[in-house]
Scaffold this active site. Structure first.
Site, mmCIF file in Angstrom:
data_model
loop_
_atom_site.group_PDB
_atom_site.id
_atom_site.type_symbol
_atom_site.label_atom_id
_atom_site.label_comp_id
_atom_site.label_asym_id
_atom_site.label_seq_id
_atom_site.Cartn_x
_atom_site.Cartn_y
_atom_site.Cartn_z
ATOM 1 N N SER A 1 55.675 28.610 33.550
ATOM 2 C CA SER A 1 56.956 28.943 34.183
ATOM 3 C C SER A 1 58.161 28.899 33.264
ATOM 4 C CB SER A 1 57.205 28.014 35.370
ATOM 5 O OG SER A 1 56.617 28.526 36.524
ATOM 6 N N TYR B 1 61.086 27.372 46.021
ATOM 7 C CA TYR B 1 60.553 27.869 44.753
ATOM 8 C C TYR B 1 59.385 28.811 45.022
ATOM 9 C CZ TYR B 1 59.137 27.604 39.821
ATOM 10 O OH TYR B 1 58.819 27.899 38.511
ATOM 11 N N GLY C 1 56.277 24.107 33.044
ATOM 12 C CA GLY C 1 55.364 25.208 33.257
ATOM 13 C C GLY C 1 53.930 24.728 33.335
#
Length: 454
Positions: free
Chosen positions: A80, A166, A299
């Site tokens: 991410s 999210y 991430g």
């Protein structure tokens, strides 16, 4: 008196006086070591860098590794953290007046979203995860972003925009918007505007390539299986990136110190008001116990977990990684590492209790199989956490980190557009349930023909 007799007499005298001889206390394991010993990662590494007043090369750099060797120059999947790169390009397009962040998607990229979503979703809501779009689903066969997007919208009902939730879908859509606006892929635009100007030689978008560039280590899942080979296409603009520790530090430092965005867009980048203090545009803040607020992203993709955090002025930046996507317990260990880096004890003092890993009693139950983010806090950042003026460093004077703000704007003669001034808080982070750092990807196992979307 001989050395041998001294060794015999001293313990005897201490015993007569009621004293005992003991070994010195053991040095507690470092926060990075605990990612392996307590978190279950096969190996972990970090690179910490600080920069001086004159924007020169890194003033100090510290590389640490634990467990089986992870090289400083190794390539790995950044998950991410891709979102921060994409957000940077979107904000640059806004500065060039080529993209209106508040225009509906229907006006920017007709046909990308079905009605009525195309009229109520904007680039700003996509950047801040307040669009209401559902997250990507688990397809039954390999799919590239357009198919994954259609599957997400077809299987789940979108919510009204406004609340923070999210969803990787938001950045998949932003990647398509970049293509509509520029006529080039988001990967090409990130390379042209960010990777090449900053000299990020270890950073790339692999596309359909399943292996990693050399040098690289191995990545493992929670069962210890090698998941290094991976088809990341389904991640797209939400998590495709491959990078290195040094490149990620260089990028986040340049982004936060103003090298990539003009002041109005940098203010928008750090504005967390739309997401109720949890998220800006492609990165989020974390308020630490010592009063320092760090900005960055985490991430996760099969075989890799990465976290970058930096002070708001970009002078102090840290990236750490583990060669697994499963850390247990992840958030307390991650926070402990950030506290150790940005809130070191002074004069050998014991760190405050709230700087040690703690369970979050206020955290809602985790609803995603592989979600994780730093604890949520909501408080105004202290004055010393805000950027300071640096009169000795005019734009473009940092060697090796050119000022690329508005490079296309200057060429076209267009003027940057105004952006609403910053009005959000400087603290907080995505909640553990809502965050879901990129946790989707296809694993290509050389020992079987199966794939897994996790």
């Amino acid at each position: 008196m001989s050395k041998f007799r001294t060794r015999l007499v001293v313990p005897l005298v201490l015993a007569i006086c009621g004293l005992t001889v003991s070994d010195p206390p053991a040095t507690p394991p470092s926060a990075l070591t605990r990612l392996v010993t307590a978190g279950g990662a096969p190996a972990a590494a970090l690179l910490s860098e600080t920069y001086g007043e004159a924007y020169g090369a890194s003033s100090t750099a510290r590389f640490e590794t634990t467990g089986p060797a992870i090289g400083r120059a190794d390539h790995f999947r950044a998950g991410s953290l891709t979102k921060t790169f994409v957000a940077t390009v979107v904000l640059q397009l806004a500065a060039e007046r080529r993209l209106d962040l508040d225009a509906p998607v229907a006006a920017v990229a007709p046909g990308l979203l079905p009605p009525p979503l195309d009229r109520r979703v904007t680039a700003r809501r996509l950047l801040t995860h307040t669009s209401g779009l559902p997250d990507l689903t688990r397809p039954s066969s390999p799919a590239v972003p357009p198919e994954g997007l259609r599957a997400a919208l077809g299987s789940r009902t979108a919510k009204p925009p406004g609340a923070f939730a999210y969803a990787n879908t938001n950045y998949v859509v932003l990647g398509r918007i970049v293509e509509h606006v520029t006529g080039r892929s988001y990967a090409s635009e990130v390379r042209r505007r960010v990777i090449v100007p900053l000299g990020l030689d270890g950073t790339s978008f692999p596309g359909a390539r399943t292996d990693l560039p050399a040098p690289h280590g191995r990545g493992y899942d929670s069962a210890g299986r090698d998941v290094t080979a991976l088809d990341p296409r389904v991640a797209g603009a939400a998590g495709e990136l491959v990078s290195t520790l040094a490149d990620l530090n260089r990028f986040y430092s340049a982004l936060l110190d103003g090298r990539l965005l003009a002041p109005p867009q940098r203010a928008a980048l750090l504005d967390t008001s739309a997401a109720q203090g949890r998220y800006g545009m492609g990165l989020f803040p974390t308020l630490l116990s010592c009063g320092v607020t760090v900005w960055g992203h985490n991430g996760r993709i099969p075989g890799s977990y990465v976290r970058t955090a930096a002070t708001r002025d970009g002078r102090h930046v840290l990236t750490f990684r583990a060669n697994t996507d499963t850390l247990s317990p992840g958030p307390p260990l991650e926070r402990a590492l950030l506290e150790a880096e940005f809130c070191p004890p002074k004069d050998g003092a014991t760190p405050p209790a709230d700087a040690r890993p703690q369970a979050r009693s206020d955290a809602p139950p985790t609803t995603h199989a592989r979600t994780e983010a730093p604890p949520t806090t909501h408080a105004q950042a202290p004055p010393d956490a805000r950027p300071r003026a640096r009169p000795d460093a005019p734009p473009g004077t940092r060697p090796g980190v050119p000022d690329v703000r508005g490079r296309d704007t200057r060429a076209s003669g267009q003027r940057p557009c105004a952006t609403a001034p910053y009005s959000g808080t400087m603290s907080g982070a995505p909640s553990r349930a809502a965050s879901a750092v990129w946790s989707s990807g296809w694993r290509c196992d050389s020992r079987s023909a199966s794939t897994r979307f996790s």
